[in-house]
Design an enzyme around this catalytic site. Structure first.
Site, PDB file in Angstrom:
ATOM      1  N   ARG A 174      88.766 -27.591  46.594  1.00 46.77           N
ATOM      2  CA  ARG A 174      87.802 -27.478  47.694  1.00 46.77           C
ATOM      3  C   ARG A 174      87.964 -26.183  48.497  1.00 46.77           C
ATOM      4  O   ARG A 174      87.086 -25.823  49.285  1.00 46.77           O
ATOM      5  CB  ARG A 174      87.921 -28.694  48.617  1.00 46.77           C
ATOM      6  CG  ARG A 174      87.247 -29.943  48.059  1.00 46.77           C
ATOM      7  CD  ARG A 174      87.461 -31.138  48.964  1.00 46.77           C
ATOM      8  NE  ARG A 174      88.801 -31.709  48.815  1.00 46.77           N
ATOM      9  CZ  ARG A 174      89.269 -32.724  49.537  1.00 46.77           C
ATOM     10  NH1 ARG A 174      88.487 -33.270  50.476  1.00 46.77           N
ATOM     11  NH2 ARG A 174      90.479 -33.194  49.344  1.00 46.77           N
ATOM     12  N   ARG A 182     100.368   4.811  62.046  1.00 44.28           N
ATOM     13  CA  ARG A 182     100.674   4.324  60.705  1.00 44.28           C
ATOM     14  C   ARG A 182     102.187   4.168  60.528  1.00 44.28           C
ATOM     15  O   ARG A 182     102.971   4.581  61.386  1.00 44.28           O
ATOM     16  CB  ARG A 182     100.069   5.272  59.676  1.00 44.28           C
ATOM     17  CG  ARG A 182      98.543   5.262  59.682  1.00 44.28           C
ATOM     18  CD  ARG A 182      97.951   6.451  58.945  1.00 44.28           C
ATOM     19  NE  ARG A 182      98.410   6.520  57.569  1.00 44.28           N
ATOM     20  CZ  ARG A 182      98.196   7.564  56.771  1.00 44.28           C
ATOM     21  NH1 ARG A 182      97.548   8.628  57.235  1.00 44.28           N
ATOM     22  NH2 ARG A 182      98.634   7.568  55.527  1.00 44.28           N
ATOM     23  N   ALA A 213      94.618  19.931  71.613  1.00 47.83           N
ATOM     24  CA  ALA A 213      93.561  19.085  71.047  1.00 47.83           C
ATOM     25  C   ALA A 213      93.110  19.606  69.694  1.00 47.83           C
ATOM     26  O   ALA A 213      93.141  20.804  69.413  1.00 47.83           O
ATOM     27  CB  ALA A 213      92.380  19.025  72.007  1.00 47.83           C
TER      28      ALA A 213
END
Length: 485
Positions: free
Chosen positions: A19, A344, A391
């Protein structure tokens, strides 16, 4: 050794679970960081049984391999054909007997698809079995709606179990009973072994039913008792994905309640999900929409979320992690991560360090107070203390075949839009100019400039893009400048 320590626990996990409609064996479906059978094994281990046997059948190679990963001491017994619960238990006992184990004491039988069952409840069952001197003790539960379940029929005089009557066979008065059979039992080992040899298969399924043992033992004059579970939801078995989701919600609520009672603030339990292996210290704060998975740990005053997923990640005291995905990372005390950061495996952020907006890190060690504030990729790198990465910087770590390492010292300032082509080292206190592509080592205290000289070509737009909006704007600006002279 506890007086209630069982001689063995037998876990029934041989069924196919059709099921579930899945290529994955039913007992390997997961909730809250463990498989169904993994939860049952963990609860069984709380009894410290002398032997723990899992009876496998369908997809036994997968199930056996999984069991070896989660508990190397688990024995497995094979039920080659699913001939009923009694047959499954017999296979488990034969595995022990064939190994030279002579069981003496209590045997607990549990189902491999009951992930909400707790070690505490199994301990209560073992204690009741021993204390009452039963040949067999049924773990029962009183449920709001007993439809479809086997009813526990008791002797009014002494409370002993006289029968377990299936719903379809029950009288109206028996159907009014709300105490049901969970399928979990404690047996006297020797009496169980003897009775299993007497179980017949003359039933509609042609199978050996474990519940028949109760009648056999009672007819032989032995006492059959029942121990009622405190929370009926513990005995819920999983047969389809709907029940799996319901059990996940119940278990998650249980875990969150435990965390909150230990001093963790969970702002919105309805949207917060945690695994059983997650740990906390008091005054950790979890915002809505957060998933804490695996061996994640939040230290005191750590703040995580909203909308973050942390797997096998440690968050230090007072650190803030928002709108972040992290796996296998360490976030130091007082550090700041996000929003929209991706840490990560192998990322190590030092105390008060920063991995800011749209920053991705992998296999990188970031020193105390060092900041990578915006739009950068830092892979395979070591950065010292109190350094600032401009940046839109990229640590160019992959040459198409091998990964290479970048080392940046302490108190460095790298310019915006830098490409740091590994392997490369930037010494302590060095600067790099904006827009540079750094391919050579930079000595300590130096300024590295690696970009072409700017050259302005006057009138290029008018010649190459005549009539364009840019040309018209430039001409208007030229006339305005001439008018101001």
């Amino acid at each position: 050794m506890s007086a209630n320590r069982p001689a063995a626990v037998v876990v029934l996990a041989a069924g196919e679970g059709t099921r579930m409609k899945s290529a994955t064996p039913k007992v390997l479906h997961a909730l809250c960081g463990r498989s169904l059978v993994g939860h049952v094994v963990a609860a069984s281990r709380e009894l410290s049984p002398e032997h723990l046997v899992v009876v496998v059948g369908h997809a036994r190679e997968q199930v056996t391999a999984h069991l070896a990963e989660i508990d190397a001491e688990v024995r497995t017994a094979v039920q080659h054909e699913q001939n009923g619960t009694g047959h499954a238990v017999r296979m488990g006992l034969e595995e022990l007997s064939d190994s030279g184990v002579a069981l003496d004491g209590t045997v607990i039988v549990v189902c491999g698809d009951t992930p909400l069952l707790t070690g505490e409840t199994l301990q209560r069952l073992a204690a009741a079995h021993s204390g009452d001197g039963n040949a067999v003790t049924v773990l029962s539960a009183e449920v709001p709606d007993a439809t479809g379940y086997g009813r526990i029929v008791r002797d009014d005089a002494n409370g002993a179990v006289t029968a377990i009557v299936e719903h379809k066979d029950a009288t109206d008065s028996q159907r009014a009973i709300r105490e049901i059979n969970s399928g979990v039992f404690a047996f006297d080992a020797q009496l169980l072994t003897d009775a299993l040899g007497k179980v017949r298969t003359d039933n509609s399924q042609g199978e050996e039913y474990l519940t028949d043992v109760l009648g056999i033992l009672r007819e032989a004059g032995h006492r059959v008792g029942a121990c009622v579970a405190v929370d009926h939801r513990e005995i819920v078995g999983i047969n389809n994905r709907v029940q799996l989701a319901e059990a996940r919600r119940l278990l998650n609520d249980r875990l969150l309640e435990r965390a909150m009672l230990s001093g963790v603030t969970v702002v919105d339990p309805a949207t917060t999900w945690i695994d059983v292996t997650v740990t906390f210290e008091p005054d950790a704060l979890v915002h809505p929409g957060t998933q804490l998975l695996g061996a994640t740990h939040l230290a005191a005053d750590a703040e995580v979320g909203p909308n973050s997923r942390l797997t096998d990640t440690t968050v230090g005291a007072g650190a803030v992690v928002a709108f972040t995905v992290a796996q296998g990372a360490e976030v130091g005390a007082g550090a700041s991560v996000g929003p929209y950061a991706y840490l990560r495996p192998g990322t190590r952020l030092g105390a008060k360090a920063k991995a800011g907006t749209y920053v991705e890190m992998k296999n990188a060690t970031i020193g105390e107070g060092t900041k990578v504030p915006h739009l950068s990729y830092v892979g395979d790198a070591t950065i010292g203390e109190q350094t600032n990465i401009g940046a839109a910087s990229v640590f160019v770590n992959y040459d198409g075949v091998h990964k290479h390492h970048t080392t940046i010292g302490s108190h460095c300032r790298t310019g915006a839009d830098n490409m740091l082509v590994a392997p490369v080292t930037i010494g302590d206190g060095a600067y790099t100019a904006a827009g540079s592509v750094i391919t050579k080592d930079v000595p300590p205290g130096s300024l590295a400039v690696a970009r072409g000289q700017q050259r302005n070509i006057e009138g290029w737009v008018a010649r190459k893009r005549p009539g364009s909006a840019a040309a018209r704007a430039a001409e208007a600006a030229r006339r305005e400048d001439e008018g101001q002279q």
